[in-house]
Write an enzyme that holds these catalytic residues in place. Structure first.
Site, mmCIF file in Angstrom:
data_model
loop_
_atom_site.group_PDB
_atom_site.id
_atom_site.type_symbol
_atom_site.label_atom_id
_atom_site.label_comp_id
_atom_site.label_asym_id
_atom_site.label_seq_id
_atom_site.Cartn_x
_atom_site.Cartn_y
_atom_site.Cartn_z
ATOM 1 N N GLU A 1 58.975 6.595 30.124
ATOM 2 C CA GLU A 1 57.208 7.019 30.523
ATOM 3 C C GLU A 1 56.945 5.676 31.267
ATOM 4 O O GLU A 1 56.710 4.947 30.778
ATOM 5 C CB GLU A 1 57.051 6.832 29.030
ATOM 6 C CG GLU A 1 57.233 7.960 28.104
ATOM 7 C CD GLU A 1 56.447 7.860 27.201
ATOM 8 O OE1 GLU A 1 55.930 8.458 26.458
ATOM 9 O OE2 GLU A 1 57.042 6.402 26.292
ATOM 10 N N ASP B 1 61.342 3.977 26.520
ATOM 11 C CA ASP B 1 59.927 4.443 25.740
ATOM 12 C C ASP B 1 59.043 3.660 26.336
ATOM 13 O O ASP B 1 59.616 2.875 26.705
ATOM 14 C CB ASP B 1 60.363 4.247 24.846
ATOM 15 C CG ASP B 1 58.682 4.509 23.532
ATOM 16 O OD1 ASP B 1 58.670 5.656 23.348
ATOM 17 O OD2 ASP B 1 57.922 3.069 22.734
#
Ligand SMILES: *[C@@H]1O[C@H](CO)[C@@H](O)[C@H](O)[C@H]1NC(C)=O
Ligand SMILES: *[C@@H]1O[C@H](CO)[C@@H](O)[C@H](O)[C@H]1NC(C)=O
Ligand SMILES: *[C@@H]1O[C@H](CO)[C@@H](O)[C@H](O)[C@H]1NC(C)=O
Ligand SMILES: *[C@@H]1O[C@H](CO)[C@@H](O)[C@H](O)[C@H]1NC(C)=O
Ligand SMILES: *[C@@H]1O[C@H](CO)[C@@H](O)[C@H](O)[C@H]1NC(C)=O
Ligand SMILES: *[C@@H]1O[C@H](CO)[C@@H](O)[C@H](O)[C@H]1NC(C)=O
Ligand SMILES: *[C@@H]1O[C@H](CO)[C@@H](O)[C@H](O)[C@H]1NC(C)=O
Length: 867
Positions: free
Chosen positions: A491, A454
């Site tokens: 990400e 993340d």
């Protein structure tokens, strides 16, 4: 001007708050000793600037060598500046991570280690003044049965306790100066290296993960039973939330719904669904956070739940459901889980019983069951921030032990919060180490096959690369797992305090080039769907009708729209060539350009990858609207649901037939809807419903929750109200079959999964390019090696040539392509056998090279070798 460090040992009570230090007119109160700092000439040393680029312009001072800094760091420290008359002008606290790294970086054991002599405990806490461990027989006990002091050697506190304490619970009691309260606090903290927890998460379970009692049958041999993976470029990913998978599955017993064990139930609707995906070729199942996160009580008895019978039969745009869900949303069993409390322990709420060993055993059974159906398991890890900080929060762990160290602070000392709250600082050595150790824990102890990071851009590139190497070195013989098959991606966005490498070289899209670590390609997503998650919801894109089927949104004059559409096509084509920087294509102006030379509107290059495994191609994920929902928003109100289903398939096909790693959100293949909820992290089971009986796609179950959606309700309502938007079971089933066909096609030829940039450059070509190309259509060919092309090897024994045509136009189109004439192209056998009658109307005329493709269709033609 004179600068001094003012130290106050323990006696900080006179300094009640930050500004208290500065209040008295002629000096400072409540300190025990002061040290005169020596001003240094020049700038900070280069290694300091490299590690902390954000203070590059600061002036260096030196602490005289006769002070032991190791002791100083246990105190409250302030830097104070006096004028010539000895009056204080300014004062401020100090940030210590650089000093702690320099003096106390440590690679020895941490956490609990089980030896014949007993259990050794190690805790890194260089600023602590005292540490002891409180042992509890029972997870609910208020008072410990024993408290043992730990001894410190250079910042590491340790002790050995009796083996008989295995199975007990413990907490560290840490006395430490806490900058957030300006006090020496006594904190009770879980072990940062905890491997188990009590049911309420308040105590660490003293557990030996190597104990046989915790291993399901066959666990030690799992490495031999892993689904085979020829090459990383063969990976395809399906993203799923543990609870979504089975919360509504009536073929799973109520006791297992929503938890780890649901994945082990043979022949449940959900497991059968995953089996179909796996049989068609899918390789990896990515689970949303499964570590210990906040905001969902692990004890199911404490959950509030909704009486869903009250919601059945309400109008599709009723505000009732969201109102009732919002009332209990912080007390129900649902949350995505992006609020880390402890990284190294499986989340308790997904276990049948959160106490003791159950969560560990059940997690392992889940991994084993998924591997058995041919799926590798990816964990979603969230190292970029922590759910809590400070000395008192029940969910605070790291910040209770070395206050301030794990978090990234700005120049004023405030914790950075661009990732939500409490950003962590992987540029600090022990944070970097904790991340690596945690990843190894999951690979070795839970045998997982990959990680999704993340907000990876907030982690330093060095941490990612070291982690990849450490995992890659794991060997089946010595470690029980083969680390070389573990894939990392995340990400790689570029924002916040880390933007432009503000805190060192971070793991953003561009910086990862060359590492083999994947990052999500937002370019192909946005070009395909239109706009961006941050733009206007009605902005159209390549497949949603831009220019060709306007929805009434003001996209600008026709020439602008033409440019937007042809630019979107360039971005998609580069994306289909794995978003490689060096891939050369003919752009919409007819120029030969490299991927890195095609720019986005903010002038950053579209392409960032140097190898195919560095690109994750996707159009939808848990964040923002589902694929079906976004298509329902952006396409004109009046088109039919059949057309929307075809567009849904077109989007999936662009991802499934791209080079690089394709990524799908659970439900893309069954038209999953969240009734237009754009952020369902806390929208309960109701809006997140996945239905593997294929009877419903969850469209029109009410207006989505107010918080993030209210300003779009005026767009949402008329769509939900309109009965023609709702797909029928036949639409859902047809979409699933066509999706499975896409996977079968991808895995029918290695040409769809080329594993080097060179192979892609040599083999993948786009036609229908340049200024006179037909808008809304992409024609891609993939050519295998043959005698006519020197140096290009043959890799596919079956097909020598493939042509894929994506027609996102609302009408049939024909395209004459002389370079593709005289080929033995035929419709791909999977499409010949498919239930999609429309695709079968695609025509190729070998004499002219004329292709005719029906509206909103992806057609795959293949040339077989032996004809
Ligand atoms: C950090 O976490 C605490 C909870 O412990 C939260 O209240 C706070 O807002 C967060 N801090 C920042 C700066 O975001
Ligand atoms: C985030 O940090 C900034 C700067 O320290 C502060 O102004 C802001 O209030 C913080 N936001 C939250 C949500 O904590
Ligand atoms: C990471 O580094 C890149 C490249 O310097 C920078 O532009 C970006 O803003 C940084 N931060 C994040 C979160 O990507
Ligand atoms: C990191 O990425 C930025 C662009 O985002 C680039 O300017 C910089 O050179 C990159 N640094 C490294 C070491 O890759
Ligand atoms: C898209 O998702 C992200 C992450 O949940 C969220 O921050 C953002 O606000 C969403 N975008 C929109 C337009 O809602
Ligand atoms: C083929 O490979 C040989 C030797 O590696 C090289 O000399 C030659 O230039 C290559 N030819 C082409 C067309 O790439
Ligand atoms: C290509 O085929 C279509 C459909 O049969 C036909 O209408 C069109 O005229 C053909 N184009 C050329 C250039 O032959």
């Amino acid at each position: 001007m004179l600068l001094e460090i003012v130290i106050s040992f323990l006696i900080v009570c006179t300094i009640q708050e930050r500004v208290g230090l500065l209040k008295s007119e002629d000096g400072i109160d409540g300190y025990d000793s002061r040290i005169k700092l020596e001003a240094e000439s020049g700038s900070l040393p280069t290694d300091v600037i490299e590690k902390f680029p954000h203070i590059r312009n600061y002036k260096p001072f030196k602490v005289p060598s006769d002070f032991d800094i190791r002791d100083l760091v246990k105190s409250q420290l302030a830097v104070v500046c006096f004028d010539a008359e000895g009056r204080m002008i300014q004062g401020t606290g100090l940030q210590l991570p650089g000093v702690l790294d320099e003096l106390f970086s440590y690679d020895g054991p941490l956490g609990a280690h089980f030896t014949p002599e007993g259990v050794s405990l190690h805790l890194w806490a260089p600023t602590a003044q005292a540490v002891s461990v409180c042992i509890y027989k029972n997870p609910l006990a208020e008072s410990p049965m024993e408290i043992c002091p730990l001894n410190e050697v250079n910042g590491v506190w340790s002790t050995t306790v009796a083996s008989s304490w295995e199975g007990c619970y413990y907490l560290y009691k840490v006395s430490v100066y806490h900058p957030s309260t300006l006090k020496v606090e006594t904190c009770y903290a879980n072990d940062p290296y905890a491997r188990g927890l009590s049911g309420d998460g308040s105590k660490t379970f003293l557990v030996n993960l190597n104990s046989d009692d915790l291993k399901p049958e066959g666990w030690d041999k799992l490495a031999d039973k892993k689904p085979c993976l020829r090459s990383v470029s063969d990976i395809s990913i399906y993203e799923l939330h543990v609870r979504d998978f089975s919360a509504h599955d009536e073929t799973v017993g109520p006791e297992n719904r929503g938890g780890y064990l649901a994945f082990t139930i043979k022949d449940s609707a959900g497991v059968n669904h995953l089996q179909k995906l796996s049989d068609a070729g899918l390789t990896h199942l990515h689970l949303l956070p499964t570590f210990q996160f906040g905001d969902v009580d692990d004890e199911k008895d404490n959950w509030k739940s909704l009486d869903t019978s009250l919601l059945e039969g309400l109008p599709p745009d009723s505000a009732e459901a969201q109102a009732r869900i919002t009332e209990i949303q912080n007390d129900d069993g649902y949350n995505w889980g992006y609020n880390p409390v402890l990284w190294g322990v499986p989340k308790g709420s997904y276990a049948s019983d959160p106490t003791g060993p159950h969560r560990i055993i059940e997690f392992r059974k889940m991994v084993q069951a998924l591997n058995r159906i041919g799926l590798n398991v990816v964990l979603d890890v969230v190292y970029n921030h922590l759910h809590a900080s400070g000395p008192h929060d029940k969910d605070s762990v790291l910040d209770k032990i070395v206050p301030g160290y794990y978090l990234r602070r700005n120049n004023d000392g405030f914790i950075e919060n661009s990732t939500c709250v409490n950003n962590t600082a992987s540029e600090h050595y022990m944070v970097d180490r904790l991340i690596r150790d945690d990843l190894l824990n999951w690979v070795v102890n839970y045998k997982v096959d990959g990680f999704r990071f993340d907000l990876m851009g907030h982690i330093m590139k060095a941490t990612m690369v070291k982690a990849k190497d450490a995992i890659g070195n794991l060997r089946k013989e010595s470690d029980g797992v083969d680390g070389s098959r573990v894939y990392l991606y995340g990400e790689g966005w570029n924002f916040g305090e880390v933007a432009q490498n503000g805190r060192g070289i971070n793991a953003s899209q561009f910086n990862l080039s060359g590492t083999g670590i994947g990052s999500f390609n937002d370019r192909i997503r946005d070009a395909t769907l239109g706009g961006s998650p941050f733009g206007h919801p009605l902005q159209q894109g390549f497949i949603t009708g831009l220019l060709l089927q306007p929805n009434g949104h003001a996209h600008g004059p026709e020439a602008t729209q033409e440019l937007m559409l042809s630019t979107a096509k360039d971005h998609i084509q580069i994306g289909m060539a794995a978003n490689l920087m060096d891939y050369v294509l003919t752009n919409h102006e007819g120029k030969e350009v490299k991927g890195s030379e095609v720019l986005m509107h903010d002038a950053t290059p579209v392409a960032y990858a140097s190898q195919p495994t560095e690109t994750i191609s996707y159009v939808s994920a848990h964040d923002n609207e589902t694929l079906f929902d976004i298509i329902s928003l952006k396409t004109p109100m009046e088109i039919s649901v059949d057309e929307r289903c075809r567009i849904n398939h077109l989007a999936s096909s662009m991802i499934a037939l791209s080079q690089g790693i394709p990524f799908f959100h659970a439900g893309d293949e069954i038209l999953r809807s969240k009734s237009l909820d754009r952020d369902s992290y806390n929208s309960g089971d109701w809006f997140n419903r996945l239905d593997f009986s294929y009877n419903s796609n969850n469209w029109g179950v009410g207006l989505p929750p107010k918080g993030k959606n209210e300003h779009s309700w005026p767009l949402i309502k008329p769509r939900l109200q309109d009965p023609t938007f709702k797909p029928q079971r036949s639409h859902i089933v047809a979409t699933l079959h066509k999706f499975l066909d896409l996977l079968r096609i991808r895995y029918s030829s290695p040409l769809f999964r080329l594993d080097t940039a060179k192979a892609i450059q040599e083999r993948v070509r786009f036609h229908n390019t340049g200024p006179s190309s037909i808008p809304g259509a992409i024609v891609m060919s993939i050519e295998d090696g043959h005698k006519g092309i020197p140096n290009v090897s043959q890799i596919d024994p079956i097909y020598s040539f493939i042509v894929v045509i994506f027609n996102s136009r609302p009408s049939e189109f024909s395209f004459l392509c002389p370079v593709l004439k005289h080929r033995n192209l035929e419709l791909h056998p999977v499409q010949v056998m498919s239930g999609d009658e429309i695709v079968k109307k695609s025509v190729y005329d070998t004499f002219s090279g004329n292709f005719t493709i029906p509206a909103r269709t992806t057609t795959v033609f293949v040339e077989s070798r032996n004809v």
